[in-house]
Design an enzyme around this catalytic site. Sequence first.
Site, mmCIF file in Angstrom:
data_model
loop_
_atom_site.group_PDB
_atom_site.id
_atom_site.type_symbol
_atom_site.label_atom_id
_atom_site.label_comp_id
_atom_site.label_asym_id
_atom_site.label_seq_id
_atom_site.Cartn_x
_atom_site.Cartn_y
_atom_site.Cartn_z
ATOM 1 N N HIS A 168 5.408 3.077 1.933
ATOM 2 C CA HIS A 168 5.510 2.111 1.035
ATOM 3 C C HIS A 168 7.298 1.925 1.015
ATOM 4 O O HIS A 168 8.016 2.761 0.960
ATOM 5 C CB HIS A 168 5.159 2.073 -0.289
ATOM 6 C CG HIS A 168 3.674 1.875 -0.623
ATOM 7 N ND1 HIS A 168 2.925 2.814 -1.124
ATOM 8 C CD2 HIS A 168 2.862 1.024 0.022
ATOM 9 C CE1 HIS A 168 1.567 2.343 -1.063
ATOM 10 N NE2 HIS A 168 1.786 1.193 -0.615
ATOM 11 N N CYS A 255 4.299 4.450 -8.543
ATOM 12 C CA CYS A 255 2.823 4.212 -8.069
ATOM 13 C C CYS A 255 1.711 4.284 -9.476
ATOM 14 O O CYS A 255 0.827 3.899 -9.449
ATOM 15 C CB CYS A 255 2.478 5.100 -7.345
ATOM 16 S SG CYS A 255 3.393 5.775 -5.951
HETATM 17 C C1 CIR Z 1 -2.181 6.008 -0.785
HETATM 18 O O1 CIR Z 1 -1.875 6.454 0.476
HETATM 19 O O2 CIR Z 1 -2.547 4.854 -0.858
HETATM 20 C C2 CIR Z 1 -2.438 6.958 -1.872
HETATM 21 N N1 CIR Z 1 -2.376 8.170 -1.625
HETATM 22 C C3 CIR Z 1 -0.761 7.076 -2.314
HETATM 23 C C4 CIR Z 1 -0.214 5.548 -2.854
HETATM 24 C C5 CIR Z 1 1.338 5.669 -3.577
HETATM 25 N N2 CIR Z 1 1.494 4.201 -3.938
HETATM 26 C C6 CIR Z 1 2.812 4.009 -3.884
HETATM 27 O O3 CIR Z 1 3.641 4.528 -3.445
HETATM 28 N N3 CIR Z 1 2.844 2.707 -4.779
#
Ligand code: CIR
Length: 269
Positions: A168, A255
């Site tokens: 991201h 997150c």
């Molecule tokens: C994913 O791959 O969607 C999750 N394992 C991690 C999400 C992390 N979110 C973020 O950076 N906002």
Amino acid sequence: MSLRSFQFTHAVTRKPCRAIVDGIRAVDTGAPDIDVFLQHHDVYVSTLKSTGAQVTELPALEEFPDSVFIEDAALCLPEAAIVMRPGAEPRRGEAAKIRPALDEIYDRVFAIEGPGTIEGGDILVTDKEILVGRSARTNRQGVEELRAIVGGLGYSLRDVETPPDVLHFKTDCSLLDGNTILATQRLARSGCFEGYRVIHTAEGEEACANSIRFNDLVLFPAGFPQTQALLEAQGFNVRTIGNSEAAKLDGGMSCLSLRFSPKGGSDAA
Ligand code: CIR
């Protein structure tokens, strides 16, 4: 109270679920330990609360292994919330699950209807604009749908590119105050932060770029001493929080919460 992009009266979090062992990861370095994750999460939530903010703690969602990473499911602005449309197929249903909580807080809740996709992890709100990094999860159509919604609320949206192989946009940057950004060299090199003051993560410590400024504190993942010292030397009040288990799933400080100050909402503290 005048609110800025790092001052918040509210946050929403979601408890990690046992199915988190099946969460999405770019590289498999082993499954997260749920008990350790829960301990880290408790510290995270109590740190948010320690600033006086009202924190809504949503229950675990076993059907969505990655749902603890609640930031990806919505964008919360003072005037309205916008439910995202995650690009990761297994995560798409998390959007509908966040909606009832947002409907309770906001008078106006919009939703990205598609076909485009966009995740909250790709959106950085500063005092002057909404910056969105296109990524493997956030595409042009998703960005344009968001632009139309936030444009109607009076915001200007600028879209940039997230570096390849970075999950991201905010994996590689955080807002430290209205005009200061913590960023990796690889992201800052693209020139996307022109006009901002940029503090670079120390070499080899790129994984701490995903931190959050929350009221007077910077919530910062434990284990990145050089960058921590840099921030402290600049006067930031840094709180380190264990992130070993979230990191196994490419997750970090931002997150784990939605952070906002709803206009007309009840003021915390
Ligand atoms: C994913 O791959 O969607 C999750 N394992 C991690 C999400 C992390 N979110 C973020 O950076 N906002």
